[in-house]
Write a protein that holds these residues in place. Sequence first.
Motif, mmCIF file in Angstrom:
data_model
loop_
_atom_site.group_PDB
_atom_site.id
_atom_site.type_symbol
_atom_site.label_atom_id
_atom_site.label_comp_id
_atom_site.label_asym_id
_atom_site.label_seq_id
_atom_site.Cartn_x
_atom_site.Cartn_y
_atom_site.Cartn_z
ATOM 1 N N THR A 181 33.389 36.845 36.215
ATOM 2 C CA THR A 181 33.730 38.170 35.708
ATOM 3 C C THR A 181 32.593 38.641 34.799
ATOM 4 O O THR A 181 31.719 37.866 34.423
ATOM 5 C CB THR A 181 35.061 38.155 34.942
ATOM 6 O OG1 THR A 181 34.875 37.541 33.675
ATOM 7 C CG2 THR A 181 36.135 37.410 35.724
ATOM 8 N N THR A 218 28.193 42.206 36.093
ATOM 9 C CA THR A 218 27.095 43.169 36.084
ATOM 10 C C THR A 218 26.317 43.166 34.773
ATOM 11 O O THR A 218 25.358 43.918 34.621
ATOM 12 C CB THR A 218 27.629 44.599 36.349
ATOM 13 O OG1 THR A 218 28.589 44.945 35.347
ATOM 14 C CG2 THR A 218 28.267 44.683 37.726
ATOM 15 N N ARG A 269 25.189 38.231 35.290
ATOM 16 C CA ARG A 269 24.193 38.212 36.371
ATOM 17 C C ARG A 269 23.390 36.909 36.366
ATOM 18 O O ARG A 269 23.066 36.361 37.424
ATOM 19 C CB ARG A 269 23.263 39.412 36.261
ATOM 20 C CG ARG A 269 23.847 40.710 36.800
ATOM 21 C CD ARG A 269 22.832 41.840 36.743
ATOM 22 N NE ARG A 269 23.359 43.066 37.294
ATOM 23 C CZ ARG A 269 23.263 43.416 38.580
ATOM 24 N NH1 ARG A 269 22.648 42.616 39.427
ATOM 25 N NH2 ARG A 269 23.757 44.563 39.003
ATOM 26 N N THR A 289 34.145 42.977 39.840
ATOM 27 C CA THR A 289 33.630 44.201 39.249
ATOM 28 C C THR A 289 34.563 45.356 39.584
ATOM 29 O O THR A 289 35.324 45.295 40.554
ATOM 30 C CB THR A 289 32.205 44.518 39.772
ATOM 31 O OG1 THR A 289 31.732 45.723 39.182
ATOM 32 C CG2 THR A 289 32.204 44.662 41.287
ATOM 33 N N ARG A 290 34.502 46.406 38.786
ATOM 34 C CA ARG A 290 35.223 47.637 39.127
ATOM 35 C C ARG A 290 34.385 48.535 40.014
ATOM 36 O O ARG A 290 34.899 49.458 40.631
ATOM 37 C CB ARG A 290 35.613 48.382 37.844
ATOM 38 C CG ARG A 290 36.699 47.701 37.038
ATOM 39 C CD ARG A 290 37.065 48.489 35.806
ATOM 40 N NE ARG A 290 35.933 48.634 34.888
ATOM 41 C CZ ARG A 290 35.967 49.308 33.753
ATOM 42 N NH1 ARG A 290 37.086 49.916 33.390
ATOM 43 N NH2 ARG A 290 34.910 49.377 32.977
ATOM 44 N N ASP A 291 33.065 48.275 40.075
ATOM 45 C CA ASP A 291 32.144 49.111 40.835
ATOM 46 C C ASP A 291 31.259 48.215 41.686
ATOM 47 O O ASP A 291 30.238 47.695 41.224
ATOM 48 C CB ASP A 291 31.295 49.961 39.885
ATOM 49 C CG ASP A 291 30.324 50.890 40.606
ATOM 50 O OD1 ASP A 291 30.335 50.903 41.855
ATOM 51 O OD2 ASP A 291 29.554 51.581 39.927
ATOM 52 N N ARG A 301 27.297 48.258 42.046
ATOM 53 C CA ARG A 301 26.398 47.688 41.042
ATOM 54 C C ARG A 301 25.993 46.261 41.386
ATOM 55 O O ARG A 301 25.102 45.690 40.755
ATOM 56 C CB ARG A 301 27.058 47.723 39.664
ATOM 57 C CG ARG A 301 27.326 49.127 39.160
ATOM 58 C CD ARG A 301 27.940 49.103 37.779
ATOM 59 N NE ARG A 301 27.019 48.556 36.783
ATOM 60 C CZ ARG A 301 27.368 48.295 35.521
ATOM 61 N NH1 ARG A 301 28.626 48.497 35.125
ATOM 62 N NH2 ARG A 301 26.490 47.807 34.673
ATOM 63 N N LEU A 302 26.633 45.673 42.392
ATOM 64 C CA LEU A 302 26.281 44.330 42.829
ATOM 65 C C LEU A 302 25.798 44.310 44.275
ATOM 66 O O LEU A 302 25.715 43.252 44.886
ATOM 67 C CB LEU A 302 27.481 43.399 42.679
ATOM 68 C CG LEU A 302 27.872 43.049 41.240
ATOM 69 C CD1 LEU A 302 29.206 42.318 41.212
ATOM 70 C CD2 LEU A 302 26.801 42.203 40.585
ATOM 71 N N VAL A 355 31.885 39.929 46.777
ATOM 72 C CA VAL A 355 32.231 40.869 45.712
ATOM 73 C C VAL A 355 33.677 41.314 45.888
ATOM 74 O O VAL A 355 34.098 41.688 46.996
ATOM 75 C CB VAL A 355 31.291 42.090 45.722
ATOM 76 C CG1 VAL A 355 31.696 43.088 44.629
ATOM 77 C CG2 VAL A 355 29.842 41.640 45.511
ATOM 78 N N ARG A 390 36.641 43.880 44.093
ATOM 79 C CA ARG A 390 36.963 44.919 43.104
ATOM 80 C C ARG A 390 38.251 44.527 42.389
ATOM 81 O O ARG A 390 39.278 44.275 43.021
ATOM 82 C CB ARG A 390 37.146 46.270 43.791
ATOM 83 C CG ARG A 390 35.879 46.857 44.386
ATOM 84 C CD ARG A 390 36.156 48.243 44.959
ATOM 85 N NE ARG A 390 34.985 48.849 45.547
ATOM 86 C CZ ARG A 390 34.578 48.666 46.791
ATOM 87 N NH1 ARG A 390 35.279 47.859 47.592
ATOM 88 N NH2 ARG A 390 33.495 49.268 47.245
ATOM 89 N N ASP A 423 40.291 44.864 38.177
ATOM 90 C CA ASP A 423 40.286 45.517 36.871
ATOM 91 C C ASP A 423 41.231 44.743 35.952
ATOM 92 O O ASP A 423 42.384 44.483 36.322
ATOM 93 C CB ASP A 423 40.752 46.975 37.024
ATOM 94 C CG ASP A 423 40.548 47.800 35.766
ATOM 95 O OD1 ASP A 423 40.621 47.232 34.647
ATOM 96 O OD2 ASP A 423 40.340 49.018 35.895
#
Length: 303
Positions: free
Chosen positions: A14, A17, A22, A39-41, A44-45, A53, A55, A57
Amino acid sequence: MCGRWQGVGMILVTGATGTIGREVLRLLAGRGMPLRAMTRDASRLSSVEDVEVVRADFEVPETLRDAVAGVDKVFLLTAPGASVPEHDLAMINAARACGVHKVVKLSAVGGRTPANDGTTPAGWHAPGEQALADSGLAWTALRPSAFASNALRWADAIRAGYPVPNLTGTGTQGVVDPRDVAEVAVEALVGAELDGLALTLTGPDLVSVNDQVAQLSEVLGRPISTVDVPLDAAREQMLASGLDPSVVDVAVRGSQLVRDGGNAVVTDDVQRVLGRPARSFRTWALDHRGVLLDPQEPRRTAR
């Protein structure tokens, strides 16, 4: 129900980003570990190879169960703020429900003490540390001191020839390189030797803001000065910039703590885990000279 994802020995990262997240991903990938990044976005990865990856929250608990389904270990990094306890507990609950074996939590220097009341970074993290200790999971808590990479906040002032603002006076800290924190996190994730331990991660020596700026001046080859900022003025500036009042309160309390010598702590935990001395602030500055001088270089905060 814990969703549809499956993995063999999968590690979930977690905060993937940020600077530490990273680096943890990069180091684990170098060891060939099966990885999932939360990630929520997802965009970005998009450039990170060999990483699944997902998504999710922290504010939506059902997405956390999808994130940890089939996962063996979790690197838990939650964004600083008053929501840290809630976010930590949401992930720990999901991990327990979905059969995760181990959680390595990024905490804060000071850790879990009876005096922590949520008005310091350590206070934000104390409930999560306690929940892990009570969870029945294998766990490690990492308590880093101030990050060397926080000096990136001074980059604009340095380039413009302005003084670096100093909120902590002559107070010193065991400023730690985020790369060392990431390396310790990886050791905690891949082995069992650090299970059940809370590690205070610092650099090799105590440095003040004035010390850091003097070293930056030498490394960058330009004169850099500092200006003392009274904490009342700092509070007004932070509130005017739109920061949440609870975050401002913690920042001011933390600065006062350092001013009073309350974070003048150095340990050998990094060296004990990694088998080499912790990186110094000067080493960090030398390795990031280009970022500090060139506004086109990528800039990320410590987390």
